[in-house]
Scaffold this active site. Sequence first.
Site, mmCIF file in Angstrom:
data_model
loop_
_atom_site.group_PDB
_atom_site.id
_atom_site.type_symbol
_atom_site.label_atom_id
_atom_site.label_comp_id
_atom_site.label_asym_id
_atom_site.label_seq_id
_atom_site.Cartn_x
_atom_site.Cartn_y
_atom_site.Cartn_z
ATOM 1 N N TYR A 17 0.858 -1.195 0.000
ATOM 2 C CA TYR A 17 0.000 0.000 0.000
ATOM 3 C C TYR A 17 0.885 1.234 0.000
ATOM 4 O O TYR A 17 1.912 1.278 0.698
ATOM 5 C CB TYR A 17 -0.895 0.028 1.243
ATOM 6 N N GLU A 27 -3.348 7.655 -4.155
ATOM 7 C CA GLU A 27 -3.299 6.369 -3.436
ATOM 8 C C GLU A 27 -3.143 5.214 -4.418
ATOM 9 O O GLU A 27 -3.880 5.129 -5.401
ATOM 10 C CB GLU A 27 -4.574 6.176 -2.612
#
Length: 403
Positions: free
Chosen positions: A125, A213
């Site tokens: 992530y 993101e």
Amino acid sequence: MNLHEYQAKELLKKYNVPVQEGYACSTVAEAEEAYRNIHSQYGSKFAVIKAQIHAGGRGKGTVKETGINGVKVVKSAEDAKDVAQKLLGGTLVTLQTGEAGKLVSKILVAQDMYYDGPSERKEFYLSILLDRSSGQNVIMYSTEGGMNIEDVAHDTPDKIFKEWVHPGGGLPGFQARKIAFNLGVTGEALKNMVKFVTNIYNAYVGLDCAMLEINPLFKGSDDKVVAVDCKMSLDDNALMRHPDIAAMRDVTEEDPTEVEAGKYNLNFVKLDGNVGCMVNGAGLAMATMDMIKLSGGEPANFLDVGGTANAQTVEAGFKIIMQDPNVKAILINIFGGIVRCDRVAQGVIDAYKNLGNINIPIIVRLQGTNAVEAKKLIDESGLQVQSAIQLSEAADLVKKAVA
């Protein structure tokens, strides 16, 4: 401004960020053709189809009408056709959309990245945003990427790393290497990760992002590092520098009243209450909303008409508020510093006359420049508009209106 996944990936490619390739499709026929192209280009019989909406949690979300998930793997053109039929035109409900869900108008048919065994691949992530407390950009990253990243942040926050970067320059090489080391990659994967992190940071800065993101950030058995998904939000104030990106705006994903307000340069946010409010200045608007709550009501919106308001913009704001069927009263609270109160009053009168029959109470508090003239305009208009001088007066009138 938010972008769809397929739009964000096209922008990332301009910064040499490797992404999962795919085709954006609006029809079932396009989805079938996209699958055939994916199969021809990459050799795998598998492809993934992802609903394109401005919300996360698509893999766990379901379409109201068909019950299908927002992300599906297919292994034939027939599968692609079936999934596309069930997604396109449906309402996808995720944790982020709420029960109302969002209409799926586009899907992304993308290459299969999971071509090797679980032991050979890894999901990470990574996100970048502005940390206002430090005045620096912060890169947040974790070895535990994928659909359950929220659970990771809640249950094991020690697995979320943060790296602060001074906005005055690019990402220093030592910080890019530190991120790669913390993610546990080695050899060729480490080199690729350093390049990826550096390029993704350059994209964040170059595109004037508010948030970027990547989840999952994927490493395969061949040590390639690829952005499988991307969420990108751009700073609206910087769109003047990016007219090509501004043209990508999908207004169908936004609240219609907020879109309309933007046409008049009104700062409007729709809420779930029963008292509409029109104020000039964000601070006064927040204080007015607090006052509404203390009076027993709930704000139906945040509306700042700004310092350059005139009769036309006030009338536009008035009409936007009136579109909300939950509104039981409207409070107009204006302090005439830059804006003249009589202009606001004239806008209220014009809106009242143009809209015709208005059967809810309207409370107007005008103070400051030309406040006396404004009160005279309203009092002599013959309209059912209640005037207030003090804020406490306005609060009492709101309380009676929503009782």
